[in-house]
Design an enzyme around this catalytic site. Structure first.
Site, PDB file in Angstrom:
ATOM      1  N   GLN A 113      29.527  -1.175 -24.438  1.00  0.00           N
ATOM      2  CA  GLN A 113      30.449  -0.324 -23.643  1.00  0.00           C
ATOM      3  C   GLN A 113      30.231  -0.555 -22.277  1.00  0.00           C
ATOM      4  O   GLN A 113      29.184  -1.075 -21.677  1.00  0.00           O
ATOM      5  CB  GLN A 113      30.351   1.102 -23.917  1.00  0.00           C
ATOM      6  CG  GLN A 113      30.443   1.558 -25.178  1.00  0.00           C
ATOM      7  CD  GLN A 113      30.332   3.050 -25.533  1.00  0.00           C
ATOM      8  OE1 GLN A 113      29.052   3.638 -25.163  1.00  0.00           O
ATOM      9  NE2 GLN A 113      30.964   3.858 -26.247  1.00  0.00           N
ATOM     10  N   ARG A 160      27.350   7.550 -17.781  1.00  0.00           N
ATOM     11  CA  ARG A 160      26.485   6.995 -18.585  1.00  0.00           C
ATOM     12  C   ARG A 160      27.528   6.539 -19.897  1.00  0.00           C
ATOM     13  O   ARG A 160      28.496   6.963 -19.875  1.00  0.00           O
ATOM     14  CB  ARG A 160      25.674   8.251 -19.471  1.00  0.00           C
ATOM     15  CG  ARG A 160      24.867   7.889 -20.580  1.00  0.00           C
ATOM     16  CD  ARG A 160      24.388   8.908 -21.130  1.00  0.00           C
ATOM     17  NE  ARG A 160      25.519   9.787 -21.845  1.00  0.00           N
ATOM     18  CZ  ARG A 160      26.083   9.721 -22.939  1.00  0.00           C
ATOM     19  NH1 ARG A 160      25.958   8.462 -23.666  1.00  0.00           N
ATOM     20  NH2 ARG A 160      27.358  10.589 -23.279  1.00  0.00           N
ATOM     21  N   VAL A 161      26.985   5.434 -20.502  1.00  0.00           N
ATOM     22  CA  VAL A 161      27.545   4.935 -21.965  1.00  0.00           C
ATOM     23  C   VAL A 161      26.535   4.713 -22.876  1.00  0.00           C
ATOM     24  O   VAL A 161      25.495   4.902 -22.534  1.00  0.00           O
ATOM     25  CB  VAL A 161      28.434   3.394 -21.792  1.00  0.00           C
ATOM     26  CG1 VAL A 161      29.518   3.882 -20.757  1.00  0.00           C
ATOM     27  CG2 VAL A 161      27.462   2.592 -21.220  1.00  0.00           C
ATOM     28  N   SER A 162      27.122   4.882 -24.212  1.00  0.00           N
ATOM     29  CA  SER A 162      26.109   5.027 -25.155  1.00  0.00           C
ATOM     30  C   SER A 162      25.527   3.738 -25.788  1.00  0.00           C
ATOM     31  O   SER A 162      24.166   3.688 -26.190  1.00  0.00           O
ATOM     32  CB  SER A 162      26.551   5.684 -26.619  1.00  0.00           C
ATOM     33  OG  SER A 162      26.969   7.000 -26.051  1.00  0.00           O
ATOM     34  N   THR A 163      26.143   2.588 -25.470  1.00  0.00           N
ATOM     35  CA  THR A 163      25.771   1.253 -26.072  1.00  0.00           C
ATOM     36  C   THR A 163      26.068   0.197 -25.200  1.00  0.00           C
ATOM     37  O   THR A 163      26.721   0.210 -24.223  1.00  0.00           O
ATOM     38  CB  THR A 163      26.510   0.928 -27.452  1.00  0.00           C
ATOM     39  OG1 THR A 163      28.025   0.764 -27.276  1.00  0.00           O
ATOM     40  CG2 THR A 163      26.273   1.961 -28.311  1.00  0.00           C
TER      41      THR A 163
END
Length: 180
Positions: free
Chosen positions: A14, A8-11
Site C-alpha cells: 500500500q 499509516r498503511v497496513s502493508t
C-alpha cells in the site's frame, strides 16, 4: 500552534503517498508515518509522533482509522492528547477534539471502524473454517524431532529464548511451546 500529521498503511504494497500529500496540503509542518497494522499500538512512527507533540499542537490524520483501530485505543489517545493540550483533527471526516460535538462524532466513527475490523475478522475466520472443511487449509507442517531436540539442548546450554529462536529460525512462541 503547529499542525503535525500522521499517516499509516497496513502493508508494504500500500502507498502512503496519498495520505502524505493530503497532510501536506492541509498545512502539516511535520509528518510521521508507519507501515503497520492499526491494532499495533507499538508503532515506531506513532511513538515518535507522541514524543514530538507539544502543547497547543494539532494532530492531523486523514481518517481516524489511520491512528487507532479500536474505540478504547482512540479514547485513550484522545484523553492523553487532551491532557497535554493537543487537539486531534481528521481531514476527510468533520472531526476535531476541540469541541464536545466533535469528540462525540469522533467516538462514533471509532465505533464504526472497530465494527468494520471485527466483521472483517469474522469473515476471515469463516473462510478458514470453510477451507478446513474442504481440506484446503491444513496449517503448517509440524516441526521435525531434530528441531525439537535442538531446542531442548540449546535451552539446557543456557541459550536465551530469543537466541534459540534466531538460531533455529522459529518464533519465540514456538520455543516456549516446545519447552513446555
Amino acid at each position: 500552534m503547529s499542525k503535525v500529521g500522521y499517516a499509516r498503511v497496513s502493508t508494504l504494497d500500500q502507498s502512503l503517498e496519498v495520505q502524505l500529500q493530503k497532510l501536506r496540503d492541509h498545512g502539516c509542518d511535520k509528518i510521521f508515518s508507519d507501515i503497520a497494522s492499526g491494532s499495533d499500538t507499538r508503532r515506531q512512527g506513532l511513538k515518535d509522533l507522541i514524543a514530538y507533540l507539544r502543547t497547543e499542537d494539532m494532530l492531523v490524520v486523514t481518517r481516524v482509522d489511520r491512528i487507532a483501530r479500536s474505540v478504547l485505543d482512540l479514547q485513550q489517545l484522545v484523553r492523553d492528547l487532551k491532557a497535554s493540550g493537543i487537539t486531534l483533527s481528521a481531514i476527510e471526516q468533520p472531526v476535531s477534539t476541540d469541541s464536545a460535538s466533535g469528540k462525540a462524532f469522533l467516538d462514533m466513527l471509532a465505533v464504526f471502524a472497530e465494527f468494520e475490523l471485527n466483521i472483517r475478522r469474522e469473515r476471515q475466520m469463516e473462510g478458514i473454517a470453510a477451507a478446513k472443511v474442504a481440506g484446503k487449509y491444513k496449517g503448517r507442517k509440524p516441526l521435525s524431532d531434530k528441531i525439537k531436540d535442538e531446542v531442548q539442548t540449546l535451552y539446557k546450554n543456557r541459550y536465551t529464548i530469543s537466541a534459540i529462536a534466531r538460531k533455529l529460525s522459529i518464533s519465540r512462541n514456538t520455543v516456549y511451546k516446545l519447552l513446555r
